[in-house]
Motif scaffolding. Structure first.
Motif, PDB file in Angstrom:
ATOM      1  N   ALA A 190       0.804  -1.221   0.000  1.00 35.69           N
ATOM      2  CA  ALA A 190       0.000   0.000   0.000  1.00 35.69           C
ATOM      3  C   ALA A 190       0.841   1.277   0.000  1.00 35.69           C
ATOM      4  CB  ALA A 190      -0.929  -0.006   1.219  1.00 35.69           C
ATOM      5  N   THR A 191       2.158   1.139  -0.087  1.00 33.54           N
ATOM      6  CA  THR A 191       3.045   2.296  -0.004  1.00 33.54           C
ATOM      7  C   THR A 191       3.752   2.493  -1.342  1.00 33.54           C
ATOM      8  OG1 THR A 191       3.352   1.790   2.347  1.00 33.54           O
ATOM      9  CG2 THR A 191       4.904   3.345   1.343  1.00 33.54           C
ATOM     10  N   PRO A 192       3.318   3.488  -2.131  1.00 34.17           N
ATOM     11  CA  PRO A 192       3.859   3.651  -3.488  1.00 34.17           C
ATOM     12  C   PRO A 192       5.375   3.789  -3.564  1.00 34.17           C
ATOM     13  CG  PRO A 192       1.863   4.955  -3.241  1.00 34.17           C
ATOM     14  CD  PRO A 192       2.208   4.410  -1.872  1.00 34.17           C
ATOM     15  N   TRP A 193       5.999   4.608  -2.691  1.00 36.95           N
ATOM     16  CA  TRP A 193       7.444   4.789  -2.794  1.00 36.95           C
ATOM     17  C   TRP A 193       8.184   3.478  -2.554  1.00 36.95           C
ATOM     18  CZ3 TRP A 193      11.081   3.635   0.819  1.00 36.95           C
ATOM     19  CH2 TRP A 193      10.680   3.550   2.162  1.00 36.95           C
ATOM     20  N   PHE A 194       7.663   2.654  -1.634  1.00 37.75           N
ATOM     21  CA  PHE A 194       8.329   1.401  -1.319  1.00 37.75           C
ATOM     22  C   PHE A 194       8.171   0.404  -2.466  1.00 37.75           C
ATOM     23  CE2 PHE A 194       9.197  -2.612   0.796  1.00 37.75           C
ATOM     24  CZ  PHE A 194      10.342  -2.290   1.506  1.00 37.75           C
ATOM     25  N   MET A 195       6.982   0.331  -3.040  1.00 40.05           N
ATOM     26  CA  MET A 195       6.772  -0.565  -4.176  1.00 40.05           C
ATOM     27  C   MET A 195       7.603  -0.130  -5.378  1.00 40.05           C
ATOM     28  SD  MET A 195       5.049  -3.081  -3.134  1.00 40.05           S
ATOM     29  CE  MET A 195       4.875  -3.876  -4.732  1.00 40.05           C
ATOM     30  N   ASP A 196       7.714   1.175  -5.600  1.00 37.98           N
ATOM     31  CA  ASP A 196       8.580   1.666  -6.680  1.00 37.98           C
ATOM     32  C   ASP A 196      10.024   1.222  -6.455  1.00 37.98           C
ATOM     33  OD1 ASP A 196       6.417   2.903  -7.899  1.00 37.98           O
ATOM     34  OD2 ASP A 196       6.941   4.920  -7.184  1.00 37.98           O
ATOM     35  N   ALA A 197      10.481   1.308  -5.201  1.00 40.45           N
ATOM     36  CA  ALA A 197      11.847   0.888  -4.874  1.00 40.45           C
ATOM     37  C   ALA A 197      12.023  -0.614  -5.102  1.00 40.45           C
ATOM     38  CB  ALA A 197      12.190   1.258  -3.434  1.00 40.45           C
ATOM     39  N   LEU A 198      11.042  -1.412  -4.705  1.00 44.27           N
ATOM     40  CA  LEU A 198      11.126  -2.861  -4.932  1.00 44.27           C
ATOM     41  C   LEU A 198      11.177  -3.180  -6.424  1.00 44.27           C
ATOM     42  CD1 LEU A 198       8.645  -4.299  -2.278  1.00 44.27           C
ATOM     43  CD2 LEU A 198      11.126  -4.594  -2.313  1.00 44.27           C
ATOM     44  N   ARG A 199      10.353  -2.518  -7.212  1.00 44.33           N
ATOM     45  CA  ARG A 199      10.358  -2.769  -8.659  1.00 44.33           C
ATOM     46  C   ARG A 199      11.690  -2.338  -9.284  1.00 44.33           C
ATOM     47  NH1 ARG A 199       4.738  -1.915  -7.900  1.00 44.33           N
ATOM     48  NH2 ARG A 199       4.886   0.349  -8.057  1.00 44.33           N
ATOM     49  N   ALA A 200      12.227  -1.216  -8.818  1.00 40.44           N
ATOM     50  CA  ALA A 200      13.531  -0.763  -9.321  1.00 40.44           C
ATOM     51  C   ALA A 200      14.604  -1.792  -8.993  1.00 40.44           C
ATOM     52  CB  ALA A 200      13.885   0.601  -8.732  1.00 40.44           C
ATOM     53  N   ALA A 201      14.608  -2.282  -7.764  1.00 44.37           N
ATOM     54  CA  ALA A 201      15.598  -3.282  -7.360  1.00 44.37           C
ATOM     55  C   ALA A 201      15.417  -4.578  -8.147  1.00 44.37           C
ATOM     56  CB  ALA A 201      15.502  -3.536  -5.862  1.00 44.37           C
ATOM     57  N   ALA A 202      14.182  -4.994  -8.349  1.00 47.21           N
ATOM     58  CA  ALA A 202      13.922  -6.224  -9.101  1.00 47.21           C
ATOM     59  C   ALA A 202      14.418  -6.109 -10.536  1.00 47.21           C
ATOM     60  CB  ALA A 202      12.432  -6.553  -9.076  1.00 47.21           C
ATOM     61  N   SER A 203      14.385  -4.905 -11.079  1.00 45.77           N
ATOM     62  CA  SER A 203      14.810  -4.702 -12.474  1.00 45.77           C
ATOM     63  C   SER A 203      16.303  -4.981 -12.681  1.00 45.77           C
ATOM     64  CB  SER A 203      14.476  -3.282 -12.934  1.00 45.77           C
ATOM     65  OG  SER A 203      15.391  -2.342 -12.387  1.00 45.77           O
ATOM     66  N   LEU A 204      17.069  -5.051 -11.597  1.00 44.45           N
ATOM     67  CA  LEU A 204      18.503  -5.332 -11.710  1.00 44.45           C
ATOM     68  C   LEU A 204      18.789  -6.791 -12.045  1.00 44.45           C
ATOM     69  CD1 LEU A 204      19.778  -3.273  -8.633  1.00 44.45           C
ATOM     70  CD2 LEU A 204      19.807  -2.590 -11.053  1.00 44.45           C
ATOM     71  N   GLY A 205      17.815  -7.664 -11.818  1.00 43.79           N
ATOM     72  CA  GLY A 205      17.985  -9.072 -12.156  1.00 43.79           C
ATOM     73  C   GLY A 205      18.890  -9.858 -11.232  1.00 43.79           C
ATOM     74  N   LEU A 206      19.030  -9.410 -10.004  1.00 44.32           N
ATOM     75  CA  LEU A 206      19.866 -10.123  -9.030  1.00 44.32           C
ATOM     76  C   LEU A 206      19.169 -11.402  -8.572  1.00 44.32           C
ATOM     77  CD1 LEU A 206      20.849  -6.987  -6.936  1.00 44.32           C
ATOM     78  CD2 LEU A 206      22.333  -8.238  -8.525  1.00 44.32           C
ATOM     79  N   ASP A 207      19.946 -12.424  -8.270  1.00 43.77           N
ATOM     80  CA  ASP A 207      19.371 -13.691  -7.826  1.00 43.77           C
ATOM     81  C   ASP A 207      18.898 -13.655  -6.373  1.00 43.77           C
ATOM     82  OD1 ASP A 207      19.735 -14.971 -10.271  1.00 43.77           O
ATOM     83  OD2 ASP A 207      21.754 -15.631  -9.750  1.00 43.77           O
ATOM     84  N   SER A 208      19.641 -12.985  -5.524  1.00 41.25           N
ATOM     85  CA  SER A 208      19.359 -12.993  -4.087  1.00 41.25           C
ATOM     86  C   SER A 208      19.494 -11.570  -3.562  1.00 41.25           C
ATOM     87  CB  SER A 208      20.350 -13.932  -3.383  1.00 41.25           C
ATOM     88  OG  SER A 208      20.131 -13.964  -1.996  1.00 41.25           O
ATOM     89  N   TRP A 209      18.362 -10.917  -3.259  1.00 46.69           N
ATOM     90  CA  TRP A 209      18.391  -9.506  -2.878  1.00 46.69           C
ATOM     91  C   TRP A 209      17.199  -9.176  -1.981  1.00 46.69           C
ATOM     92  CZ3 TRP A 209      14.331  -6.228  -4.055  1.00 46.69           C
ATOM     93  CH2 TRP A 209      13.388  -6.719  -4.961  1.00 46.69           C
ATOM     94  N   CYS A 210      17.301  -8.031  -1.321  1.00 47.30           N
ATOM     95  CA  CYS A 210      16.162  -7.488  -0.584  1.00 47.30           C
ATOM     96  C   CYS A 210      16.408  -6.011  -0.301  1.00 47.30           C
ATOM     97  CB  CYS A 210      15.911  -8.242   0.723  1.00 47.30           C
ATOM     98  SG  CYS A 210      17.194  -8.028   1.985  1.00 47.30           S
ATOM     99  N   ILE A 211      15.333  -5.309  -0.068  1.00 45.67           N
ATOM    100  CA  ILE A 211      15.416  -3.966   0.504  1.00 45.67           C
ATOM    101  C   ILE A 211      15.130  -4.160   1.979  1.00 45.67           C
ATOM    102  CG2 ILE A 211      14.279  -1.721   0.661  1.00 45.67           C
ATOM    103  CD1 ILE A 211      13.898  -1.841  -2.364  1.00 45.67           C
ATOM    104  N   GLY A 212      15.989  -3.597   2.817  1.00 42.36           N
ATOM    105  CA  GLY A 212      15.810  -3.871   4.228  1.00 42.36           C
ATOM    106  C   GLY A 212      16.284  -2.772   5.132  1.00 42.36           C
TER     107      GLY A 212
END
Length: 190
Positions: free
Chosen positions: A15-37
């Motif tokens: 429900a938090t747009p800035w956080f979801m945008d950050a997750l999508r940006a991070a996912a776009s890097l194509g890393l195998d094992s990652w998280c925002i934390g």
């Protein structure tokens, strides 16, 4: 980790747009094992629990990943540049958790063993409430890494994780972060 708290965290994140945008940006890097934390997740939840309409000031968004096959620090810098280009309004800090042992002693004054996974890395972060990561899996579903559970995060309790943080470093962090000024309902345990 209770399923209820995991679902609650996923709901707040979704429900938090800035956080979801950050997750999508991070996912776009194509890393195998990652998280925002760490602080990004803490701020997300504590702002929500305090009813803040606008997000608290965030020093940076921590993207942690694990790649033992590439310990080149330049890769971190490249990923950070890519994230900054995708979301220029945010400051990013990208860290390959597989290389923490290479710089930790110089920064914190004592050596540490090499980590073996992203989950082990998250388990070693400074406080239990911030030892939490969120990522999107290959189907874009929210997934949570919380090796110490989510109770401290949702009870707004700051408690030292002795895995890597000395009491002295913990006290310095508490003084620097000023948690209770930003979030008055927080309890700090020494």
């Amino acid at each position: 980790m209770t399923l209820f708290l995991e679902q609650r965290l996923a709901g707040i994140a979704a429900a938090t747009p800035w956080f979801m945008d950050a997750l999508r940006a991070a996912a776009s890097l194509g890393l195998d094992s990652w998280c925002i934390g760490a602080g990004a997740v803490r701020n997300l939840v504590w702002d929500h629990l305090h009813g803040y309409a606008a997000p608290s000031q965030l020093a940076d968004i921590d993207l942690a990943y694990f790649d033992a096959a590439n310990l080149d620090g330049e890769r971190e810098a490249d990923l950070q540049r890519r994230l900054s280009q995708r979301m220029p309004s945010q400051k990013w800090e990208v860290a390959n958790q597989a290389r923490v042992h290479l710089w930790f002693e110089q920064y914190f004054g004592h050596p540490v063993e090499a980590l073996t996974s992203l989950e082990e890395a998250v388990a070693s972060w400074p406080e239990y409430a911030t030892s939490v990561g969120i990522f999107l899996d290959s189907s874009a579903a929210l997934k949570i890494i919380a090796p110490h559970g989510l109770e401290d995060l949702f009870s707004m309790t700051i408690r030292r994780n002795p895995a890597r943080v000395s009491l002295e470093t913990y006290r310095q962090r508490i003084e620097q972060k000023q948690y209770q000024k930003r979030w008055p309902q927080v309890t700090v345990i020494f």
